[in-house]
Motif scaffolding. Sequence first.
Motif, mmCIF file in Angstrom:
data_model
loop_
_atom_site.group_PDB
_atom_site.id
_atom_site.type_symbol
_atom_site.label_atom_id
_atom_site.label_comp_id
_atom_site.label_asym_id
_atom_site.label_seq_id
_atom_site.Cartn_x
_atom_site.Cartn_y
_atom_site.Cartn_z
ATOM 1 N N MET A 19 0.941 -1.252 -0.077
ATOM 2 C CA MET A 19 0.072 0.099 0.199
ATOM 3 C C MET A 19 0.696 1.221 -0.126
ATOM 4 O O MET A 19 0.640 2.188 -0.686
ATOM 5 N N GLU A 36 -7.911 -3.618 8.785
ATOM 6 C CA GLU A 36 -9.024 -4.114 7.767
ATOM 7 C C GLU A 36 -10.224 -3.956 8.570
ATOM 8 O O GLU A 36 -10.419 -4.098 9.486
ATOM 9 N N TYR A 45 -11.558 -4.023 2.561
ATOM 10 C CA TYR A 45 -11.507 -2.578 2.754
ATOM 11 C C TYR A 45 -10.500 -2.065 3.830
ATOM 12 O O TYR A 45 -10.302 -3.047 4.794
ATOM 13 N N CYS A 48 -6.756 3.381 6.613
ATOM 14 C CA CYS A 48 -5.269 3.932 6.817
ATOM 15 C C CYS A 48 -5.245 5.018 7.342
ATOM 16 O O CYS A 48 -5.878 6.039 7.106
ATOM 17 N N LEU A 62 -9.414 2.596 2.231
ATOM 18 C CA LEU A 62 -8.958 1.949 0.492
ATOM 19 C C LEU A 62 -9.677 0.732 0.199
ATOM 20 O O LEU A 62 -10.113 -0.059 1.344
ATOM 21 N N LYS A 63 -10.003 0.715 -0.751
ATOM 22 C CA LYS A 63 -10.660 -0.403 -1.383
ATOM 23 C C LYS A 63 -9.773 -1.502 -2.027
ATOM 24 O O LYS A 63 -8.883 -0.824 -3.019
ATOM 25 N N HIS A 64 -9.564 -2.835 -1.818
ATOM 26 C CA HIS A 64 -8.699 -3.690 -2.330
ATOM 27 C C HIS A 64 -9.359 -4.570 -3.273
ATOM 28 O O HIS A 64 -10.460 -5.220 -3.055
ATOM 29 N N ASP A 71 -2.732 -6.755 -7.184
ATOM 30 C CA ASP A 71 -3.594 -6.341 -6.233
ATOM 31 C C ASP A 71 -3.730 -4.723 -6.521
ATOM 32 O O ASP A 71 -2.761 -4.041 -6.929
ATOM 33 N N TYR A 73 -5.249 -1.217 -5.271
ATOM 34 C CA TYR A 73 -5.818 -0.385 -4.035
ATOM 35 C C TYR A 73 -6.280 1.286 -4.651
ATOM 36 O O TYR A 73 -5.664 1.638 -5.676
ATOM 37 N N LYS A 75 -8.286 4.684 -3.205
ATOM 38 C CA LYS A 75 -8.861 5.364 -1.998
ATOM 39 C C LYS A 75 -10.109 5.876 -2.396
ATOM 40 O O LYS A 75 -10.715 6.484 -3.604
#
Length: 180
Positions: A19, A36, A45, A48, A62-64, A71, A73, A75
């Motif tokens: 991240m 998380e 999600y 952070c 943040l959405k993952h 991966d 990420y 915002k």
Amino acid sequence: MQFPGILWSAMSSLIKEEMQKKIFRPDGQCLDEFIEIVYSAQGRYFLCVSVTKGQEVQISLLKHTRSNLDDKYEKTETWLLKDLVLLDGRESDTDNPHFDMHYDKMYTLEALSCAAKYSFARCLVQLSRRYYKKELKVVNFDTAYIEPTSLSANRGDCMVLMQICFYAFNLVCLSLCPVT
């Protein structure tokens, strides 16, 4: 035998590093803490906490997502710590992962664990003191777990050592149990 706490700690470090590299470093920020959260059935999600070059503390959602082996990420929300009016743990006398962040609007969130919720709160309290020289208004948290201690201030080595001791103790106990 796996050591779940140690494994999570290693995975957590890798997630934080990724991240930092993909989201925060390009924006000139340093990721301080993340947890998380349970936010949606679609994707993971993370909440952070980062510090900008101008020493503003930001809280980002943040959405993952994962596409093939990559991966990603994104915002989805960003707030400033200095604008946070109140952090409400909702119930200090129960093991409850829910909490509310009060800005102009209230945001109700759920961490994956009560420990993660407290880790997040501890981080915000410390950063508010360091960067804004003011106390963050926090209610419905057990303050004994929010105030910095020698254990939480140097939690990396201490927590790993505690986890190793805990699992070693469990292994000893299991080895003493008769096999039927």
